[in-house]
Scaffold this motif. Structure first.
Motif, PDB file in Angstrom:
ATOM      1  N   GLY A  77       0.838  -1.191   0.000  1.00 47.39           N
ATOM      2  CA  GLY A  77       0.000   0.000   0.000  1.00 47.39           C
ATOM      3  C   GLY A  77       0.875   1.243   0.000  1.00 47.39           C
ATOM      4  O   GLY A  77       2.099   1.160  -0.070  1.00 47.39           O
ATOM      5  N   GLY A  78       0.235   2.406   0.071  1.00 48.63           N
ATOM      6  CA  GLY A  78       1.015   3.641   0.111  1.00 48.63           C
ATOM      7  C   GLY A  78       0.201   4.838  -0.287  1.00 48.63           C
ATOM      8  O   GLY A  78      -1.029   4.783  -0.356  1.00 48.63           O
ATOM      9  N   LEU A  79       0.922   5.931  -0.524  1.00 48.54           N
ATOM     10  CA  LEU A  79       0.316   7.201  -0.906  1.00 48.54           C
ATOM     11  C   LEU A  79       0.629   7.468  -2.377  1.00 48.54           C
ATOM     12  O   LEU A  79       1.786   7.371  -2.802  1.00 48.54           O
ATOM     13  CB  LEU A  79       0.868   8.323  -0.034  1.00 48.54           C
ATOM     14  N   VAL A  80      -0.405   7.809  -3.135  1.00 51.20           N
ATOM     15  CA  VAL A  80      -0.222   8.053  -4.565  1.00 51.20           C
ATOM     16  C   VAL A  80      -1.166   9.164  -4.992  1.00 51.20           C
ATOM     17  O   VAL A  80      -2.219   9.362  -4.372  1.00 51.20           O
ATOM     18  CB  VAL A  80      -0.477   6.752  -5.364  1.00 51.20           C
ATOM     19  N   GLN A  81      -0.791   9.875  -6.033  1.00 55.03           N
ATOM     20  CA  GLN A  81      -1.665  10.921  -6.551  1.00 55.03           C
ATOM     21  C   GLN A  81      -2.765  10.313  -7.418  1.00 55.03           C
ATOM     22  O   GLN A  81      -2.602   9.219  -7.980  1.00 55.03           O
ATOM     23  CB  GLN A  81      -0.857  11.918  -7.364  1.00 55.03           C
ATOM     24  N   ALA A  82      -3.839  11.030  -7.540  1.00 54.15           N
ATOM     25  CA  ALA A  82      -4.934  10.585  -8.409  1.00 54.15           C
ATOM     26  C   ALA A  82      -4.405  10.340  -9.817  1.00 54.15           C
ATOM     27  O   ALA A  82      -3.595  11.110 -10.339  1.00 54.15           O
ATOM     28  CB  ALA A  82      -6.038  11.632  -8.422  1.00 54.15           C
ATOM     29  N   GLY A  83      -4.867   9.228 -10.391  1.00 59.68           N
ATOM     30  CA  GLY A  83      -4.397   8.828 -11.706  1.00 59.68           C
ATOM     31  C   GLY A  83      -3.215   7.884 -11.671  1.00 59.68           C
ATOM     32  O   GLY A  83      -2.851   7.312 -12.704  1.00 59.68           O
ATOM     33  N   GLY A  84      -2.614   7.721 -10.493  1.00 59.29           N
ATOM     34  CA  GLY A  84      -1.457   6.859 -10.355  1.00 59.29           C
ATOM     35  C   GLY A  84      -1.828   5.401 -10.167  1.00 59.29           C
ATOM     36  O   GLY A  84      -2.998   5.020 -10.262  1.00 59.29           O
ATOM     37  N   SER A  85      -0.806   4.592  -9.871  1.00 54.97           N
ATOM     38  CA  SER A  85      -0.981   3.142  -9.740  1.00 54.97           C
ATOM     39  C   SER A  85      -0.290   2.627  -8.488  1.00 54.97           C
ATOM     40  O   SER A  85       0.691   3.201  -8.024  1.00 54.97           O
ATOM     41  CB  SER A  85      -0.383   2.423 -10.956  1.00 54.97           C
ATOM     42  N   LEU A  86      -0.829   1.534  -7.968  1.00 59.69           N
ATOM     43  CA  LEU A  86      -0.216   0.779  -6.882  1.00 59.69           C
ATOM     44  C   LEU A  86      -0.486  -0.698  -7.136  1.00 59.69           C
ATOM     45  O   LEU A  86      -1.456  -1.057  -7.820  1.00 59.69           O
ATOM     46  CB  LEU A  86      -0.806   1.178  -5.527  1.00 59.69           C
ATOM     47  N   ARG A  87       0.357  -1.537  -6.531  1.00 59.54           N
ATOM     48  CA  ARG A  87       0.167  -2.979  -6.673  1.00 59.54           C
ATOM     49  C   ARG A  87       0.377  -3.670  -5.336  1.00 59.54           C
ATOM     50  O   ARG A  87       1.430  -4.247  -5.071  1.00 59.54           O
ATOM     51  CB  ARG A  87       1.133  -3.559  -7.708  1.00 59.54           C
ATOM     52  N   PRO A  88      -0.608  -3.612  -4.460  1.00 63.23           N
ATOM     53  CA  PRO A  88      -0.473  -4.352  -3.210  1.00 63.23           C
ATOM     54  C   PRO A  88      -0.478  -5.855  -3.462  1.00 63.23           C
ATOM     55  O   PRO A  88      -1.027  -6.339  -4.455  1.00 63.23           O
ATOM     56  CB  PRO A  88      -1.688  -3.916  -2.391  1.00 63.23           C
ATOM     57  N   SER A  89       0.159  -6.577  -2.542  1.00 59.70           N
ATOM     58  CA  SER A  89       0.195  -8.023  -2.623  1.00 59.70           C
ATOM     59  C   SER A  89      -0.185  -8.610  -1.273  1.00 59.70           C
ATOM     60  O   SER A  89      -0.199  -7.908  -0.254  1.00 59.70           O
ATOM     61  CB  SER A  89       1.573  -8.506  -3.056  1.00 59.70           C
ATOM     62  N   CYS A  90      -0.466  -9.897  -1.289  1.00 58.02           N
ATOM     63  CA  CYS A  90      -0.857 -10.608  -0.071  1.00 58.02           C
ATOM     64  C   CYS A  90      -0.203 -11.974  -0.107  1.00 58.02           C
ATOM     65  O   CYS A  90      -0.490 -12.781  -1.003  1.00 58.02           O
ATOM     66  CB  CYS A  90      -2.372 -10.723   0.003  1.00 58.02           C
ATOM     67  N   ALA A  91       0.674 -12.221   0.843  1.00 58.40           N
ATOM     68  CA  ALA A  91       1.375 -13.492   0.931  1.00 58.40           C
ATOM     69  C   ALA A  91       0.690 -14.387   1.948  1.00 58.40           C
ATOM     70  O   ALA A  91       0.367 -13.948   3.058  1.00 58.40           O
ATOM     71  CB  ALA A  91       2.827 -13.264   1.328  1.00 58.40           C
ATOM     72  N   ALA A  92       0.501 -15.629   1.558  1.00 58.26           N
ATOM     73  CA  ALA A  92      -0.174 -16.585   2.429  1.00 58.26           C
ATOM     74  C   ALA A  92       0.802 -17.623   2.933  1.00 58.26           C
ATOM     75  O   ALA A  92       1.708 -18.045   2.211  1.00 58.26           O
ATOM     76  CB  ALA A  92      -1.307 -17.260   1.681  1.00 58.26           C
ATOM     77  N   SER A  93       0.631 -18.026   4.156  1.00 60.09           N
ATOM     78  CA  SER A  93       1.397 -19.137   4.695  1.00 60.09           C
ATOM     79  C   SER A  93       0.411 -20.155   5.254  1.00 60.09           C
ATOM     80  O   SER A  93      -0.710 -19.818   5.613  1.00 60.09           O
ATOM     81  CB  SER A  93       2.362 -18.671   5.789  1.00 60.09           C
ATOM     82  N   GLY A  94       0.838 -21.378   5.333  1.00 59.31           N
ATOM     83  CA  GLY A  94      -0.065 -22.426   5.748  1.00 59.31           C
ATOM     84  C   GLY A  94      -0.205 -23.438   4.624  1.00 59.31           C
ATOM     85  O   GLY A  94       0.485 -23.365   3.605  1.00 59.31           O
ATOM     86  N   ARG A  95      -1.144 -24.289   4.764  1.00 64.24           N
ATOM     87  CA  ARG A  95      -1.260 -25.388   3.830  1.00 64.24           C
ATOM     88  C   ARG A  95      -2.308 -25.114   2.757  1.00 64.24           C
ATOM     89  O   ARG A  95      -3.275 -24.429   2.973  1.00 64.24           O
ATOM     90  CB  ARG A  95      -1.622 -26.661   4.588  1.00 64.24           C
ATOM     91  N   SER A  96      -2.075 -25.699   1.598  1.00 65.61           N
ATOM     92  CA  SER A  96      -3.092 -25.773   0.546  1.00 65.61           C
ATOM     93  C   SER A  96      -3.600 -24.420   0.077  1.00 65.61           C
ATOM     94  O   SER A  96      -4.805 -24.238  -0.119  1.00 65.61           O
ATOM     95  CB  SER A  96      -4.275 -26.632   1.025  1.00 65.61           C
ATOM     96  N   PHE A  97      -2.710 -23.487  -0.127  1.00 64.20           N
ATOM     97  CA  PHE A  97      -3.116 -22.158  -0.606  1.00 64.20           C
ATOM     98  C   PHE A  97      -3.916 -22.257  -1.891  1.00 64.20           C
ATOM     99  O   PHE A  97      -4.878 -21.516  -2.100  1.00 64.20           O
ATOM    100  CB  PHE A  97      -1.880 -21.290  -0.826  1.00 64.20           C
ATOM    101  N   SER A  98      -3.534 -23.179  -2.755  1.00 64.75           N
ATOM    102  CA  SER A  98      -4.124 -23.211  -4.084  1.00 64.75           C
ATOM    103  C   SER A  98      -5.600 -23.586  -4.086  1.00 64.75           C
ATOM    104  O   SER A  98      -6.282 -23.362  -5.070  1.00 64.75           O
ATOM    105  CB  SER A  98      -3.351 -24.175  -4.978  1.00 64.75           C
ATOM    106  N   ILE A  99      -6.123 -24.113  -2.990  1.00 67.18           N
ATOM    107  CA  ILE A  99      -7.526 -24.513  -2.993  1.00 67.18           C
ATOM    108  C   ILE A  99      -8.436 -23.430  -2.440  1.00 67.18           C
ATOM    109  O   ILE A  99      -9.640 -23.615  -2.375  1.00 67.18           O
ATOM    110  CB  ILE A  99      -7.754 -25.819  -2.207  1.00 67.18           C
TER     111      ILE A  99
END
Length: 124
Positions: free
Chosen positions: A9-31
């Protein structure tokens, strides 16, 4: 059990872009069906996007359709939200969520696991 940690996340001006991500730990993420929700100050948490187990199907709220793209990399147990053409009304805490079911639900109560959230602020 699945643990989810958002970043990007972060601070951006209108019209800009961001690419948040989410990392998972634990079993069987793909399901797990994965989703992004957001919550602006003083408002209820709302659905943003969801993605199927394989990543072959994605679903978006009308307010972000055409501007946001959700993806997942099961080899890295990570999901992404590419956000383009950002608007001040996109300002919120963004949460990733996981559910054991196959259907991409839009109600927060249908998700089993949640991250801690990442702040996105869009200035005008």
């Amino acid at each position: 059990q699945v643990q989810l940690v958002e970043s990007g996340g972060g601070l951006v001006q209108a019209g800009g872009s961001l690419r948040p991500s989410c990392a998972a730990s634990g079993r069987s993420f793909s399901i797990y069906t994965m989703a992004w929700f957001r919550q602006a100050a003083g408002k209820e948490r709302e659905f943003v996007a969801a993605i199927s187990w394989t990543g072959g199907s994605t679903y978006y709220a009308e307010s972000v359709k055409g501007r946001f793209t959700m993806s997942r990399d099961n080899s890295k147990s990570t999901i992404y939200l590419q956000m383009n053409s950002l608007k001040p009304e996109d300002t919120a805490v963004y949460y990733c969520a996981a559910r054991r079911g196959a259907s991409p639900e839009v109600r927060a109560r249908d998700y089993d696991y949640w991250g801690q959230g990442t702040q996105v602020t869009v200035s005008s």
